[in-house]
Design an enzyme around this catalytic site. Structure first.
Site, PDB file in Angstrom:
ATOM      1  N   HIS A  66      12.926  -2.486  -0.967  1.00 11.86           N
ATOM      2  CA  HIS A  66      12.144  -1.906  -2.065  1.00 11.86           C
ATOM      3  C   HIS A  66      12.953  -0.767  -2.689  1.00 11.86           C
ATOM      4  O   HIS A  66      13.661  -0.047  -1.990  1.00 11.86           O
ATOM      5  CB  HIS A  66      10.797  -1.393  -1.532  1.00 11.86           C
ATOM      6  CG  HIS A  66       9.855  -1.046  -2.644  1.00 11.86           C
ATOM      7  ND1 HIS A  66       9.960   0.119  -3.371  1.00 11.86           N
ATOM      8  CD2 HIS A  66       8.811  -1.735  -3.179  1.00 11.86           C
ATOM      9  CE1 HIS A  66       9.012   0.135  -4.300  1.00 11.86           C
ATOM     10  NE2 HIS A  66       8.302  -0.976  -4.205  1.00 11.86           N
ATOM     11  N   SER A 117       3.701  -2.186 -12.056  1.00 12.11           N
ATOM     12  CA  SER A 117       2.535  -1.937 -12.922  1.00 12.11           C
ATOM     13  C   SER A 117       1.741  -3.199 -13.240  1.00 12.11           C
ATOM     14  O   SER A 117       1.246  -3.360 -14.363  1.00 12.11           O
ATOM     15  CB  SER A 117       2.958  -1.210 -14.202  1.00 12.11           C
ATOM     16  OG  SER A 117       3.465   0.080 -13.890  1.00 12.11           O
ATOM     17  N   GLU A 167      12.152   2.048  -3.620  1.00  5.25           N
ATOM     18  CA  GLU A 167      11.874   3.373  -3.044  1.00  5.25           C
ATOM     19  C   GLU A 167      12.667   3.573  -1.756  1.00  5.25           C
ATOM     20  O   GLU A 167      13.095   4.691  -1.445  1.00  5.25           O
ATOM     21  CB  GLU A 167      10.356   3.528  -2.819  1.00  5.25           C
ATOM     22  CG  GLU A 167       9.633   3.710  -4.153  1.00  5.25           C
ATOM     23  CD  GLU A 167       8.194   3.228  -4.196  1.00  5.25           C
ATOM     24  OE1 GLU A 167       7.611   2.939  -3.134  1.00  5.25           O
ATOM     25  OE2 GLU A 167       7.650   3.124  -5.315  1.00  5.25           O
ATOM     26  N   TRP A 216       0.824  -1.216   0.000  1.00  2.00           N
ATOM     27  CA  TRP A 216       0.000   0.000   0.000  1.00  2.00           C
ATOM     28  C   TRP A 216       0.859   1.267   0.000  1.00  2.00           C
ATOM     29  O   TRP A 216       0.336   2.360  -0.136  1.00  2.00           O
ATOM     30  CB  TRP A 216      -0.924   0.009   1.217  1.00  2.00           C
ATOM     31  CG  TRP A 216      -2.007  -1.026   1.198  1.00  2.00           C
ATOM     32  CD1 TRP A 216      -2.170  -2.060   0.313  1.00  2.00           C
ATOM     33  CD2 TRP A 216      -3.104  -1.120   2.117  1.00  2.00           C
ATOM     34  NE1 TRP A 216      -3.289  -2.782   0.626  1.00  2.00           N
ATOM     35  CE2 TRP A 216      -3.882  -2.240   1.732  1.00  2.00           C
ATOM     36  CE3 TRP A 216      -3.511  -0.389   3.242  1.00  2.00           C
ATOM     37  CZ2 TRP A 216      -5.038  -2.621   2.418  1.00  2.00           C
ATOM     38  CZ3 TRP A 216      -4.657  -0.774   3.936  1.00  2.00           C
ATOM     39  CH2 TRP A 216      -5.404  -1.876   3.521  1.00  2.00           C
ATOM     40  N   LYS A 217       2.146   1.108   0.214  1.00  4.19           N
ATOM     41  CA  LYS A 217       3.059   2.263   0.319  1.00  4.19           C
ATOM     42  C   LYS A 217       2.498   3.250   1.353  1.00  4.19           C
ATOM     43  O   LYS A 217       1.918   2.818   2.335  1.00  4.19           O
ATOM     44  CB  LYS A 217       3.281   2.871  -1.068  1.00  4.19           C
ATOM     45  CG  LYS A 217       3.731   1.792  -2.074  1.00  4.19           C
ATOM     46  CD  LYS A 217       4.271   2.318  -3.353  1.00  4.19           C
ATOM     47  CE  LYS A 217       4.717   1.133  -4.229  1.00  4.19           C
ATOM     48  NZ  LYS A 217       5.299   1.524  -5.493  1.00  4.19           N
ATOM     49  N   GLY A 232       1.419  -2.570  -6.358  1.00  5.16           N
ATOM     50  CA  GLY A 232       1.345  -1.271  -5.696  1.00  5.16           C
ATOM     51  C   GLY A 232      -0.024  -0.649  -5.904  1.00  5.16           C
ATOM     52  O   GLY A 232      -0.993  -0.994  -5.230  1.00  5.16           O
ATOM     53  N   GLY A 233      -0.127   0.253  -6.886  1.00  7.09           N
ATOM     54  CA  GLY A 233      -1.358   1.022  -7.111  1.00  7.09           C
ATOM     55  C   GLY A 233      -2.633   0.193  -7.129  1.00  7.09           C
ATOM     56  O   GLY A 233      -3.632   0.566  -6.490  1.00  7.09           O
TER      57      GLY A 233
HETATM   58  P1  13P Z   1       2.907  -0.368  -8.934  1.00  9.38           P
HETATM   59  O1  13P Z   1       2.098  -1.647  -9.002  1.00  9.38           O
HETATM   60  O2  13P Z   1       2.095   0.827  -8.529  1.00  9.38           O
HETATM   61  O3  13P Z   1       3.700  -0.160 -10.173  1.00  9.38           O
HETATM   62  O4  13P Z   1       3.970  -0.558  -7.750  1.00  9.38           O
HETATM   63  C1  13P Z   1       4.761  -1.684  -7.741  1.00  9.38           C
HETATM   64  C2  13P Z   1       5.505  -1.734  -6.460  1.00  9.38           C
HETATM   65  O5  13P Z   1       6.385  -0.929  -6.207  1.00  9.38           O
HETATM   66  C3  13P Z   1       5.129  -2.780  -5.488  1.00  9.38           C
HETATM   67  O6  13P Z   1       6.046  -2.889  -4.471  1.00  9.38           O
END
Ligand code: 13P
Length: 252
Positions: free
Chosen positions: A100, A214, A102, A13-14, A235-236
């Protein structure tokens, strides 16, 4: 997909959500899980730390695991703002994402940091999901496989087993961009990860390797049907119950 390995669909979920949002999303997924029974992938939710309690109570007894998004390498100590693996375990987590891209970019984490965090997670009884992936520049230079297998060998604690490690291949340029590598390229990297796992694990054939970057309902089936893709780190699309569930259904 390696048929013998049960697929895992994990939602990262970030830094999104509130308690109300978390209860709603996790509650919807628990309802879907209860209707689906056993014929669905393993599901894992990794919300921001303050939302773990809301997610935990909303999933109830359903087969949906909880995970953290990072942990500190130390057992405890004067590390303002950090959480330990043991704290995540105490909060009901069975997994934790480490390394990750990020975190590697925003917090200067390198392979050695990630290895130490993965080790701390294993000691605390959590399964670390170790993230690796190349930048666009590295891919364009033809170095994707070398970069990713190098990260794997340095970031994964030696002696890891299928029961205490998961790998997530996340090309940095595919995260949050809507861009996805060609299927052949995903397959090539996952195959290389499977081989390189032999250097750090006696259990290489049974370690789950997730693809992330993605993943959406409209591309999940083709990605998840590749050999050596044993699930997804989303993620999204993990922030919407219907999308996340559609990806989970695509995995089985
Ligand atoms: P997205 O699915 O938004 O591209 O993010 C991928 C992600 O970083 C999962 O850890």
């Amino acid at each position: 997909m390696t048929q013998s390995l049960r697929p895992l669909i994990a939602g990262n979920w970030k830094m999104f959500g509130t308690n109300a949002f978390a209860s709603d999303l996790a509650g919807s997924l628990a309802d879907k899980m209860s209707e689906a029974g056993n014929d669905v992938a393993d599901l894992l939710l990794c919300p921001p730390t303050p939302l773990l309690g809301a997610v935990r109570s909303s999933v109830g007894d359903e087969r949906i695991a909880l995970g953290g998004q990072d942990c500190h390498a130390a057992e405890q100590g004067a590390h303002t703002g950090d959480v330990s693996a043991a704290m995540l375990h105490d909060a009901g987590c069975a997994f934790v994402i480490v390394g990750h891209s990020e975190r590697r970019a925003d917090h200067g984490e390198n392979n050695a940091t990630v290895n130490a965090k993965a080790n701390a997670a294993q000691v605390a009884g959590l399964v670390p999901i170790v993230c690796i992936g190349e930048t666009l520049e590295e891919r364009e230079a033809g170095r994707a496989v070398d970069v990713v297998t190098g990260q794997l060998r340095s970031s994964v604690p030696k002696g890891s087993t299928a029961l205490n490690i998961i790998i997530a291949y996340e090309p940095v340029w595919a995260i949050g961009t809507g861009k996805v590598p060609a299927l052949d390229d995903i397959a090539k990297v996952h195959d290389a990860i499977r081989s390189a796992l032999n250097d750090v694990s006696g259990d290489a054939e049974s370690v789950r390797i997730l693809y992330g970057g993605s993943v959406k309902p409209n591309n999940a089936i083709e990605i998840l049907s590749l050999d050596n893709v044993n699930g997804a780190l989303v993620g999204g699309a993990s922030l919407k119950a219907d999308e996340f569930w559609a990806i989970a259904e695509a995995a089985f």
